[in-house]
Design a protein around this motif. Sequence first.
Motif, mmCIF file in Angstrom:
data_model
loop_
_atom_site.group_PDB
_atom_site.id
_atom_site.type_symbol
_atom_site.label_atom_id
_atom_site.label_comp_id
_atom_site.label_asym_id
_atom_site.label_seq_id
_atom_site.Cartn_x
_atom_site.Cartn_y
_atom_site.Cartn_z
ATOM 1 N N GLU A 88 0.861 -1.180 0.000
ATOM 2 C CA GLU A 88 0.000 0.000 0.000
ATOM 3 C C GLU A 88 0.895 1.227 0.000
ATOM 4 O O GLU A 88 1.779 1.363 0.844
ATOM 5 N N VAL A 89 0.677 2.130 -0.968
ATOM 6 C CA VAL A 89 1.524 3.319 -1.069
ATOM 7 C C VAL A 89 0.649 4.568 -1.115
ATOM 8 O O VAL A 89 -0.512 4.529 -1.522
ATOM 9 N N GLY A 90 1.233 5.672 -0.685
ATOM 10 C CA GLY A 90 0.549 6.957 -0.760
ATOM 11 C C GLY A 90 -0.368 7.209 0.422
ATOM 12 O O GLY A 90 -0.753 6.293 1.152
ATOM 13 N N LYS A 127 -4.203 6.957 -2.086
ATOM 14 C CA LYS A 127 -3.758 5.633 -1.647
ATOM 15 C C LYS A 127 -4.085 4.581 -2.712
ATOM 16 O O LYS A 127 -5.173 4.578 -3.292
ATOM 17 N N HIS A 156 5.784 -4.290 -7.075
ATOM 18 C CA HIS A 156 7.211 -4.057 -7.299
ATOM 19 C C HIS A 156 7.899 -5.396 -7.558
ATOM 20 O O HIS A 156 7.672 -6.353 -6.833
#
Length: 356
Positions: free
Chosen positions: A283-285, A289, A294
């Motif tokens: 989970e990024v941001g 979000k 990766h």
Amino acid sequence: MRVFLDLLWQSILFWTFAMVLWGLFRFYGLESEDGVTISADFREDLRMRNILPLFALAGFLMGIFYATVEFAFDKYNSKRRSIGLTIVVKTLVYLFLIILIATFMIELGANLFGLKKNNDPGWWRHDKGFWVTTLYFLFTSLMFSLIRIANEKFGKGVFLKMLLGKYKNPQEEKRIFMFLDLKSSTTIAEALGHFKYSQLIQDCFYDLNDIVPKYAAEIYQYVGDEAVLSWPYHRGLANNNCVALFFAFQNVLKLRNSYYMNKYGLVPEFKAGLHGGKLMVAEVGVVKKELAFHGDVINTSARIQAECNKHNVAVLISERLKEDLKIDSKYSTKSIGNVLLKGKNKELNVFTISQG
């Protein structure tokens, strides 16, 4: 059919729970209702046992109607119609359904439990209980719609995992990725102009979205004229979903040949690269979000797709993925040899795949 059945069981489960919960809230501490008179003894009986099956039945019926309406709007509602107009039309349909189901449940309650009821055909216009129930339904309906939107954005089952914080720390998953890109996009964009070209991409991805659920795919992201699709590894392999989707999309575009020719003077063609394996998901941001993948798998998938033009083929898959797929008589594969993909140090054996 599979899409409808998934929506149906989710809707029935959600609405049965919601209506039973509403029944518990509604009948505790209730002395009387406009149009319905409840004695103290009968009220206690309702609290203890009889009212819950009635509300469960109402939730079951609501779930069936709700799923049917949502499916009909998803399938037959114009994709270009504004969200606001769609919401207004849906709200009117739901209001009619609430009146219909409420009338049925009151009749059933009167026959089974002896409730005294108002026989005025327009009883619901002045019934405070009805309008309170309607507001509860509309609020609950909005919650269900938001859950559906979140599920569609993040993928089946992913939204719940995000709520539980599973991806706060990167997790390893095994997935299949497909990079799907419009052929000759630069030439087409120059010929059509940016407005017409943007409409073309819209139409193509609308057609793609119609078949994505049938093949258990998740759309990871759109990047210009490219769509990135993903499957949990076992779902992508099941029934050769990851390969079957590409050919199904090709068939959809062919069936709409006349539409594309009349509107754009061409029939769009797409190329695809597929690869699978283990990678990390996190989970990024904060402001925007989202889940991000990766690892080498997603980079290799993109590089494989880039080889399609060089070898003049529509779809390429890695040898590893080909070996895991159960290729039957519907498909044939052919190796194009070892390829040194851009940015890689080792060559990769890549195959093209075709129907028949």
